[in-house]
Design an enzyme around this catalytic site. Structure first.
Site, PDB file in Angstrom:
ATOM      1  N   HIS A 146       9.772  -5.583  17.500  1.00  0.00           N
ATOM      2  CA  HIS A 146      10.969  -6.342  17.108  1.00  0.00           C
ATOM      3  C   HIS A 146      12.176  -5.290  16.216  1.00  0.00           C
ATOM      4  O   HIS A 146      11.668  -4.402  15.447  1.00  0.00           O
ATOM      5  CB  HIS A 146      10.741  -7.227  15.931  1.00  0.00           C
ATOM      6  CG  HIS A 146      11.789  -7.898  15.066  1.00  0.00           C
ATOM      7  ND1 HIS A 146      12.702  -8.826  15.643  1.00  0.00           N
ATOM      8  CD2 HIS A 146      12.242  -7.757  13.969  1.00  0.00           C
ATOM      9  CE1 HIS A 146      13.635  -9.035  15.005  1.00  0.00           C
ATOM     10  NE2 HIS A 146      13.324  -8.602  13.885  1.00  0.00           N
TER      11      HIS A 146
ATOM     12  N   ILE B 166       9.061 -14.223  14.300  1.00  0.00           N
ATOM     13  CA  ILE B 166       9.009 -12.939  14.005  1.00  0.00           C
ATOM     14  C   ILE B 166       7.687 -12.447  13.164  1.00  0.00           C
ATOM     15  O   ILE B 166       7.416 -11.195  13.315  1.00  0.00           O
ATOM     16  CB  ILE B 166      10.254 -12.317  13.558  1.00  0.00           C
ATOM     17  CG1 ILE B 166      11.550 -12.696  14.600  1.00  0.00           C
ATOM     18  CG2 ILE B 166      10.335 -10.811  13.541  1.00  0.00           C
ATOM     19  CD1 ILE B 166      11.277 -12.071  16.247  1.00  0.00           C
TER      20      ILE B 166
ATOM     21  N   LEU C 182      21.476  -9.524 -11.543  1.00  0.00           N
ATOM     22  CA  LEU C 182      22.803  -9.951 -10.405  1.00  0.00           C
ATOM     23  C   LEU C 182      21.843 -10.811  -9.422  1.00  0.00           C
ATOM     24  O   LEU C 182      22.442 -11.970  -9.102  1.00  0.00           O
ATOM     25  CB  LEU C 182      23.119  -8.612  -9.472  1.00  0.00           C
ATOM     26  CG  LEU C 182      24.318  -9.241  -8.802  1.00  0.00           C
ATOM     27  CD1 LEU C 182      25.368  -9.877  -9.313  1.00  0.00           C
ATOM     28  CD2 LEU C 182      24.974  -7.929  -7.816  1.00  0.00           C
ATOM     29  N   LYS C 183      20.798 -10.592  -9.030  1.00  0.00           N
ATOM     30  CA  LYS C 183      19.934 -11.491  -8.094  1.00  0.00           C
ATOM     31  C   LYS C 183      19.783 -12.736  -8.661  1.00  0.00           C
ATOM     32  O   LYS C 183      20.095 -13.898  -7.895  1.00  0.00           O
ATOM     33  CB  LYS C 183      18.677 -10.733  -7.520  1.00  0.00           C
ATOM     34  CG  LYS C 183      17.968 -11.668  -6.831  1.00  0.00           C
ATOM     35  CD  LYS C 183      16.241 -10.849  -6.200  1.00  0.00           C
ATOM     36  CE  LYS C 183      15.469 -11.610  -5.597  1.00  0.00           C
ATOM     37  NZ  LYS C 183      16.049 -11.732  -4.442  1.00  0.00           N
TER      38      LYS C 183
ATOM     39  N   GLU D  71      18.605   2.347  13.076  1.00  0.00           N
ATOM     40  CA  GLU D  71      18.945   2.742  11.910  1.00  0.00           C
ATOM     41  C   GLU D  71      18.865   4.372  11.747  1.00  0.00           C
ATOM     42  O   GLU D  71      19.644   4.892  11.077  1.00  0.00           O
ATOM     43  CB  GLU D  71      18.346   2.055  10.848  1.00  0.00           C
ATOM     44  CG  GLU D  71      18.578   2.241   9.347  1.00  0.00           C
ATOM     45  CD  GLU D  71      17.745   1.703   8.376  1.00  0.00           C
ATOM     46  OE1 GLU D  71      17.123   2.200   7.654  1.00  0.00           O
ATOM     47  OE2 GLU D  71      17.760   0.489   8.458  1.00  0.00           O
TER      48      GLU D  71
ATOM     49  N   HIS E  53      19.318 -15.105   8.295  1.00  0.00           N
ATOM     50  CA  HIS E  53      19.813 -14.573   7.017  1.00  0.00           C
ATOM     51  C   HIS E  53      20.991 -15.413   6.430  1.00  0.00           C
ATOM     52  O   HIS E  53      21.469 -15.166   5.460  1.00  0.00           O
ATOM     53  CB  HIS E  53      20.645 -13.117   7.315  1.00  0.00           C
ATOM     54  CG  HIS E  53      19.722 -11.985   7.672  1.00  0.00           C
ATOM     55  ND1 HIS E  53      19.192 -11.833   8.868  1.00  0.00           N
ATOM     56  CD2 HIS E  53      18.915 -11.147   6.962  1.00  0.00           C
ATOM     57  CE1 HIS E  53      18.101 -11.166   8.892  1.00  0.00           C
ATOM     58  NE2 HIS E  53      17.986 -10.583   7.810  1.00  0.00           N
TER      59      HIS E  53
ATOM     60  N   ARG F  35      19.114  -9.824  -1.496  1.00  0.00           N
ATOM     61  CA  ARG F  35      18.038  -9.200  -0.811  1.00  0.00           C
ATOM     62  C   ARG F  35      17.820  -7.783  -1.238  1.00  0.00           C
ATOM     63  O   ARG F  35      18.402  -6.945  -1.055  1.00  0.00           O
ATOM     64  CB  ARG F  35      18.013  -9.448   0.414  1.00  0.00           C
ATOM     65  CG  ARG F  35      16.655  -8.616   1.358  1.00  0.00           C
ATOM     66  CD  ARG F  35      15.626  -9.323   1.041  1.00  0.00           C
ATOM     67  NE  ARG F  35      14.615  -8.720   1.934  1.00  0.00           N
ATOM     68  CZ  ARG F  35      13.246  -8.679   1.532  1.00  0.00           C
ATOM     69  NH1 ARG F  35      12.815  -9.171   0.605  1.00  0.00           N
ATOM     70  NH2 ARG F  35      12.633  -7.974   2.356  1.00  0.00           N
TER      71      ARG F  35
END
Length: 766
Positions: A649, A439, A22-23, A613, A702, A523
């Protein structure tokens, strides 16, 4: 359908393809290398393989519409016709290019002007990212895509009547966003008729069951939200479709009675994270309803303990009889596809594990053990594997355990408060107002990846490989000099992944060859597996940071991944509390920080993008988690001198609820994602006077779109109205690893120009 009295079901299966088809197909399509039809054929091939795999394994209820070219929440927005106006949707059936346009801000193969992509954030407490639905008072819904119907018919042609999967209406609304003060539940009356139409059409196509995912049941819900859930299913249950509502990722707790009383045909419960609710829920649902018991962990890779699972399953069977199914706790998209594709994983470790394909076998085995049709040696073999893990000498390291137990409160504190440290750091670093940095990572080009592949195949010697990496690092440093970046990074060309790279150098970790899982879109990540006590045998990053610092007189940031993130983005051992594992990792990172300082590195960034998260879904559980998570970060960096500037970060996190904990990290500088949300996240810092320095991201990495200088200046002006100008840094949202050099060059040039312009504007206003 099997002849077994008790059935099995799966909520979702990995959709990336064993060889990441798929990627490869998706990215080839974005580049214009293959046609849209070729991309669709690749997706169809993966779906067919998945359906047949589940059927052949003996799964009774097989899902459809769990496949996505990008994200299921985005697919749901398209099915419901919820496309923000900036994407210029013509109101007709939504095509795949519009899906990608919303996700990336670029329409494939089109000269259409790029625009801001839809916001992306974490799916509950997982490392999967979803595309956030956007709402307004004028939002209208209509059935606008055919994917769910097409895929049901596609499976039916293979002789498989699937159970289509839909994100439930209340979860869909509550996980979206609108303008300030907007109540997404105000759209419930408008969205339910569209869900009714979808369900009736699925019924007409032959769907006997439809899975409605409502994971918000694992959250703290007030009476209004619970009433919305009751209202939704009172209406949707009248469509004639057998609905089963799935809750996962946590306990039901006070939501259990509302959940059990929904007028639907069945329920799914996460019996791993919500184990304490299972028996009560079985008693509460009554009538002819059935319960899908999610007893196999869909979020980790350890073999199921059949003896323990059977104890719980037998309790449910005693109440419900055959009105139950054996299931994974959640969709299996959070696990790699299969252990059969791991030739390098040693036999002992492999014997302790189960990936998605093995979890299918576990479901069937548990069903057989429950109804008495499985050979008894199945249980004996499983018990032997579980016992061998418990007693293995590979897991426990006495020196590591003793060191963690010896940590004292003073080990968590810097030598002085930030205001005192800042004076020393300002003098040492000599940076301008609104200093620029990145970053950490720079583009991992095909050439760099090929170098690593050749080195791993022994086609390059270590000396040749490192010489090539030095050349890449030198070019990266020279580029940053050329455009005027103030605090440099070395580019991280030696790293495959921000967690895997460290795990490869720490004891207690192992790695897969093909254990890929989807993080977002195309990703994918290959999470390390933490199987034992963690320690650092030798320095991990000093060689590259010191080399890069030797190329410049400007400060060079050392780049590390923090202990919570390393744990959160790995498959972590489940035989001890996560807090203990994280403390061990923190001590390993502490050793690296001190070695970087000794090597002359003036600034060290310890990334913790997964701190938010990892927050438990229930607020009552937050204080305990935040205590050990904050302590782990402080333990990792508190040994340095005041003159060493500590950065961290965080990306794609809602900070408002944990801003005090973030401040308690006591990092000298924190960089955060703010560009997609147009600095919305700074509201947390406006209401809470954050004492240290902040780098609010000024462009979204992104998306391949290159923002103009004026756009970044506008964002910095917003930031300077909330934060003291002398505390603001200028940086992208995240690392640049996944981007291409042409866009990175231009975007960073624009960013430096924006910093220079904002210095002038703010100086004038001051």
């Amino acid at each position: 359908m099997s002849t077994h009295e008790i059935k099995t079901n799966v909520l979702g299966f990995p959709r990336i393809g064993q060889d990441r088809q798929l990627k490869k197909a998706t990215e080839s399509y974005w580049k214009g290398e293959i046609s849209l039809e070729a991309l669709k054929q690749a997706g169809a091939g993966i779906r067919k393989d998945n359906w047949l795999k589940m059927k052949q394994a003996g799964i009774d209820y097989i899902p459809s519409n769990d496949f996505s070219f990008y994200d299921q929440m985005l697919d749901m927005s398209c099915l419901l016709g919820n496309v923000p106006p900036r994407f210029g949707w013509d109101g007709k059936t939504i095509d795949l290019d519009t899906v990608f346009f919303m996700a990336r801000g670029l329409r494939p193969g089109s000269a259409a002007k790029p625009t801001t992509a839809c916001e992306m954030t974490k799916w509950f407490d997982t490392n999967y990212h979803y595309i956030v639905p956007e709402f307004s008072t004028s939002t209208k819904f209509t059935v606008s895509a055919t994917k769910v119907f097409d895929e049901f018919k596609e499976a039916k042609e293979l002789g498989i009547v699937t159970c289509p999967v839909l994100i439930g209406p209340v979860t869909y609304l509550l996980l979206g966003k609108g303008p300030a003060g907007f109540d997404p539940l105000s759209l419930l009356d408008g969205i339910l008729p569209v869900y009714e139409e979808i369900l009736k059409r699925l019924l007409k196509e032959g769907a006997a069951w439809v899975q409605m995912d409502e994971p918000v049941f694992a959250l703290d819900l007030d009476s209004r939200r619970l009433e919305a859930l009751k209202k939704a299913y009172e209406r949707l249950s009248k469509t004639g479709v057998n609905l089963f509502v799935a809750s996962y990722f946590g306990e039901l707790r006070s939501n259990l009675q509302t959940f059990a009383q929904l007028p639907v045909a069945g329920f799914h419960i996460d019996a791993v994270r919500g184990k304490n609710d299972v028996a009560q829920l079985a008693r509460a649902i009554g009538g002819q309803k059935f319960l899908s018991v999610g007893i196999v962990d869909g979020r980790n890779i350890w073999k199921n303990d059949f003896t323990a699972s059977l104890e719980l399953l037998k309790q449910v069977k005693a109440v419900l009889g055959s009105r139950m199914t054996v299931a994974p706790s959640c969709s299996l998209i959070h696990t790699p596809i299969g252990l059969g594709h791991e030739p390098k994983l040693d036999a002992e470790l492999k014997n302790w594990m189960a990936f998605a394909e093995e979890k299918l076998q576990e479901l069937v085995a548990l069903r057989g053990l429950l109804d008495g049709t499985a050979p008894q040696d199945v249980l004996a073999a499983n018990a032997a594997a579980i016992s061998s893990r418990v007693t293995s000498q590979r897991i426990h390291q006495d020196a590591v355990i003793r060191r963690a137990q010896a940590v004292q409160p003073q080990d968590l504190d810097r030598k002085s408060v930030f205001s005192q440290r800042r004076v020393i750091q300002v003098k040492r670093l000599n940076l301008p107002l609104f200093p620029t940095t990145t970053i950490g990572s720079f583009p991992q080009t095909m050439e760099v990846r090929n170098l690593r592949a050749q080195w791993k195949k022994n086609a390059l010697t270590t000396g040749q490989y490192e010489a090539a990496l030095e050349a890449e690092t030198k070019k990266c440093v020279e580029f940053q000099h050329e455009i005027g970046i103030d605090m440099l990074v070395h580019g991280e060309f030696e790293r495959n992944d921000m967690v895997e790279y460290f795990g490869e150098q720490l004891q207690g970790f192992t790695f897969t060859s093909n254990g890929w899982v989807q993080s977002y879109g195309s990703r994918y990540v290959k999470p390390p597996i933490i199987f034992g006590d963690v320690s650092r045998p030798k320095p991990m990053t000093v060689r590259w940071s010191a080399f890069a610092q030797g190329l410049t007189q400007k400060p060079m940031k050392g780049m590390l991944t923090g202990p919570v993130t390393i744990s959160q983005w790995s498959f972590v051992r489940d035989d001890q509390p996560r807090s203990q594992t994280v403390k061990q990792i923190a001590l390993a990172i502490r050793d690296e920080v001190l070695d970087l300082e000794k090597a002359g590195i003036a600034a060290i960034q310890i990334d913790e993008p997964a701190l938010r998260e990892g927050l438990p879904l229930r607020k009552a559980d937050w204080p305990a988690y935040l205590r050990w998570a904050v302590d782990a970060f402080r333990l990792s960096c508190s040994g340095v001198k005041d003159e060493t500037q500590i950065h961290t970060h965080m990306c794609y996190s809602e900070f408002n609820d944990i801003i005090e904990a973030i401040a308690e990290l006591d990092a000298d500088v924190i960089s955060i994602e703010t560009s997609r949300s147009k600095m919305e996240l700074l509201g947390a810092f406006e209401n809470f006077r954050y004492p240290n320095e902040i780098g609010p991201g000024v462009y979204d990495i992104h998306s391949p779109r290159v923002p103009e200088t004026a756009e970044m200046v506008d964002l910095l002006m917003k930031a300077s109205r909330v934060l003291p100008a002398e505390h603001v840094w200028v940086n992208p949202d995240c690392g640049l690893k996944t981007r291409g050099w042409p866009e990175v060059r231009q975007a960073l040039k624009n960013m430096v120009a924006a910093a220079k312009e904002i210095r002038t504007k703010v100086n004038v206003s001051l």
